[in-house]
Enzyme design. Structure first.
Site, PDB file in Angstrom:
ATOM      1  N   ASP A 155      76.448 -15.971-101.662  1.00  0.00           N
ATOM      2  CA  ASP A 155      76.721 -14.611-102.136  1.00  0.00           C
ATOM      3  C   ASP A 155      75.553 -14.076-102.950  1.00  0.00           C
ATOM      4  O   ASP A 155      75.229 -12.890-102.873  1.00  0.00           O
ATOM      5  CB  ASP A 155      78.002 -14.565-102.972  1.00  0.00           C
ATOM      6  CG  ASP A 155      78.312 -13.136-103.381  1.00  0.00           C
ATOM      7  OD1 ASP A 155      78.514 -12.302-102.475  1.00  0.00           O
ATOM      8  OD2 ASP A 155      78.310 -12.823-104.580  1.00  0.00           O
ATOM      9  N   ARG A 188      72.051  -7.093 -99.535  1.00  0.00           N
ATOM     10  CA  ARG A 188      72.886  -5.921 -99.241  1.00  0.00           C
ATOM     11  C   ARG A 188      72.540  -4.765-100.173  1.00  0.00           C
ATOM     12  O   ARG A 188      72.555  -3.603 -99.767  1.00  0.00           O
ATOM     13  CB  ARG A 188      74.364  -6.288 -99.395  1.00  0.00           C
ATOM     14  CG  ARG A 188      74.889  -7.155 -98.270  1.00  0.00           C
ATOM     15  CD  ARG A 188      76.245  -7.752 -98.620  1.00  0.00           C
ATOM     16  NE  ARG A 188      77.218  -6.756 -98.972  1.00  0.00           N
ATOM     17  CZ  ARG A 188      78.214  -6.936 -99.852  1.00  0.00           C
ATOM     18  NH1 ARG A 188      78.372  -8.083-100.454  1.00  0.00           N
ATOM     19  NH2 ARG A 188      79.064  -5.962-100.102  1.00  0.00           N
ATOM     20  N   SER A 225      82.559 -11.548-100.360  1.00  0.00           N
ATOM     21  CA  SER A 225      81.784 -11.744-101.584  1.00  0.00           C
ATOM     22  C   SER A 225      82.715 -12.041-102.764  1.00  0.00           C
ATOM     23  O   SER A 225      82.530 -13.019-103.507  1.00  0.00           O
ATOM     24  CB  SER A 225      80.958 -10.474-101.847  1.00  0.00           C
ATOM     25  OG  SER A 225      80.447 -10.456-103.146  1.00  0.00           O
ATOM     26  N   LYS A 258      83.875 -16.165-104.366  1.00  0.00           N
ATOM     27  CA  LYS A 258      83.623 -16.513-105.772  1.00  0.00           C
ATOM     28  C   LYS A 258      84.930 -16.843-106.493  1.00  0.00           C
ATOM     29  O   LYS A 258      84.995 -17.771-107.292  1.00  0.00           O
ATOM     30  CB  LYS A 258      82.906 -15.359-106.481  1.00  0.00           C
ATOM     31  CG  LYS A 258      81.463 -15.209-106.008  1.00  0.00           C
ATOM     32  CD  LYS A 258      80.766 -14.039-106.668  1.00  0.00           C
ATOM     33  CE  LYS A 258      81.217 -12.726-106.114  1.00  0.00           C
ATOM     34  NZ  LYS A 258      80.393 -11.566-106.412  1.00  0.00           N
ATOM     35  N   HIS A 313      91.217 -10.382-111.011  1.00  0.00           N
ATOM     36  CA  HIS A 313      89.866  -9.851-110.792  1.00  0.00           C
ATOM     37  C   HIS A 313      89.967  -8.344-110.642  1.00  0.00           C
ATOM     38  O   HIS A 313      90.795  -7.837-109.891  1.00  0.00           O
ATOM     39  CB  HIS A 313      89.253 -10.452-109.514  1.00  0.00           C
ATOM     40  CG  HIS A 313      87.917  -9.856-109.179  1.00  0.00           C
ATOM     41  ND1 HIS A 313      86.753 -10.263-109.771  1.00  0.00           N
ATOM     42  CD2 HIS A 313      87.571  -8.847-108.337  1.00  0.00           C
ATOM     43  CE1 HIS A 313      85.738  -9.557-109.302  1.00  0.00           C
ATOM     44  NE2 HIS A 313      86.216  -8.678-108.430  1.00  0.00           N
TER      45      HIS A 313
HETATM   46  N1  URA Z   1      81.511  -6.967-106.184  1.00  0.00           N
HETATM   47  C1  URA Z   1      81.210  -8.170-105.618  1.00  0.00           C
HETATM   48  O1  URA Z   1      81.364  -9.218-106.242  1.00  0.00           O
HETATM   49  N2  URA Z   1      80.766  -8.162-104.353  1.00  0.00           N
HETATM   50  C2  URA Z   1      80.617  -7.059-103.620  1.00  0.00           C
HETATM   51  O2  URA Z   1      80.213  -7.137-102.465  1.00  0.00           O
HETATM   52  C3  URA Z   1      80.912  -5.819-104.214  1.00  0.00           C
HETATM   53  C4  URA Z   1      81.371  -5.808-105.505  1.00  0.00           C
END
Ligand code: URA
Length: 438
Positions: free
Chosen positions: A161, A168, A183, A187, A82
């Site tokens: 999320d 946010r 977050s 995922k 990622h």
């Molecule tokens: N990317 C994400 O998936 N979440 C965040 O909080 C910031 C960047």
């Protein structure tokens, strides 16, 4: 439990219990806690932070808010990468087939372009016919056959999320290391990988502008991921300049193919191979990163990753033959070039400014609902360290429309900095932060 007490505890700097965090996430997703209370709590977290234990509890609670990809019956190891995102960052398109060729399965759920940052899904969708909305059965079938599958997240993956991130975004609480960690990791954990390699970028084109902030995020991702039973390696990599010689959706597919054919630009290959080496180590194919890198180089030279990339294009609805025919031709008709100004060398190309120009061109988007163009982008003919004479072509630029071209060109001219002497070399991979499950 009452949300107001949990907000008050965080406001006063206390550590929240796993039960309190679970309650908050569960009740929020169920619609029992209003946005204004979660906003207040997120702001309290922004200022007071979270311990490693709280971050792990939040990640776990968010993960449990939705479905998890079922990979049972498919042979692992499952390793994914990622990236926190950048300009010209197309390493996923090279890493997934490379890892697959090493016998590592990569269950990749990716995102779309937003702001400066490109998105793997938009790049893949620039291949005519390529589908990124796989259902679970298709995802499993393609993963088992090709060794990797690339999809978007379904609506039932980490709904917490989706809600929290949107909140946010409008309450100035995105830039919080524990909230970003939870977050991203919730995922990534939902896609079922046993091990994760993170590319945490810093610099003008990155989410984290400062090395210290990127390092804090890398450390948090490594520690929290390990607490959740994952093997983690995080590399801190430079995103002050665009990665590779192409930015743009189809242009980046083309450059990924170049890399799979051994013709990739040095900076992109360096970052890709360092990430690939960590995937090889975490997937049990190499004892250390040096051995992993050598293995990846040999594997690429053998051509199997390219074959797997093209077979995945077919598996996901595209045509490999058509893709190869389109190389070098699939471009917008709205085109111009950026010429060199005064100075003997290019000393920097500011990735942040290039990323902003990319939005004008139609490569990226400001809002999630904006469309992007497959045929817009930039090809860099010269980059940092290259000698130039005034009038040399530094970039060729393609835009989705005339207005975008006019808006992007001054930004792109401004992104190029010149010097009379060659600039010092850049260090692309600054350091590795790793952690393993207890
Ligand atoms: N990317 C994400 O998936 N979440 C965040 O909080 C910031 C960047």
């Amino acid at each position: 439990m009452r949300a107001v007490d949990i907000i008050m505890d965080k406001r006063d700097g206390k550590e929240l219990s796993p039960e309190a965090i679970e309650f908050l996430v569960r009740a929020y997703v169920a619609g029992e806690i209003p946005d204004y209370q979660i906003s207040a709590w997120a702001m309290a977290v922004f200022f007071k932070g979270m311990t490693a234990e709280e971050t792990a509890s939040l990640t776990g609670a968010m993960l449990r808010s939705g479905a998890v990809m079922d990979l049972s019956g498919i042979e692992g190891p499952f390793v994914d990468k990622h990236s926190t995102g950048g300009v010209g960052d197309k390493t996923s398109l090279i890493l997934a087939p490379l890892a697959a060729a090493l016998g590592i399965r990569d269950p990749m759920m990716s995102g779309r372009a937003l702001g400066n940052t490109g998105g793997t899904l938009d790049k893949l969708e620039s291949i005519p016919g390529y589908r990124v909305n796989l259902d679970t059965e298709e995802f499993r079938r393609i993963l088992a056959r090709d060794g990797f599958a690339m999809t978007s997240q379904s609506k039932d993956i980490v709904p917490a999320d989706r809600l929290l991130y949107a909140l946010r975004d409008v309450t100035a609480t995105v830039e919080s290391v524990p909230l970003i960690t939870a977050s991203i990791l919730s995922k990534k954990a939902a896609e079922g990988a046993d091990a994760l390699v993170f590319d945490v970028k810093y610099g003008s084109g990155a989410f984290m502008k400062k090395i210290e902030d990127a390092e804090a995020l890398a450390r948090s991702l490594a520690d929290t991921g390990a607490a959740m039973g994952k093997k983690i390696s995080a590399l801190l990599t430079d995103m002050d300049e665009p990665l590779g010689n192409m930015t743009g959706n189809f242009l980046e597919v083309e450059e990924s193919l170049d890399c799979l054919e051994g013709k990739g630009p040095a900076d992109l290959m360096e970052v890709t191979l360092e990430l690939a080496a960590r995937m090889a180590v975490l997937g049990g194919r190499a004892a250390d990163a040096v051995e992993g890198r050598a293995l990846c180089e040999t594997c690429l030279a053998g051509g199997r990753p390219r074959e797997l990339f093209l077979s995945n294009v077919e598996s996901q609805g595209g045509s490999a033959e058509k893709l190869l025919e389109m190389r070098g031709k699939y471009r917008s008709g709205y085109s111009a070039s950026v010429k060199a100004g005064s100075g003997s060398f290019i000393s920097r190309i500011d990735a942040g400014k290039v990323g902003r120009a990319g939005i004008d061109l139609g490569v990226g988007r400001n809002r999630t609902e904006d469309a992007v163009s497959p045929v817009a982008g930039i090809e860099f003919h010269r980059k940092r360290g290259d000698a130039v004479k005034p009038g040399d072509t530094v970039m060729t630029v393609w835009a989705a429309g005339e207005g975008g071209l006019a808006a992007a060109l001054p930004r792109l001219r401004d992104a190029v900095e010149y010097s009379d002497a060659p600039p010092p070399p850049r260090r692309l991979v600054l350091k590795e932060i790793s952690a393993c499950c207890p």
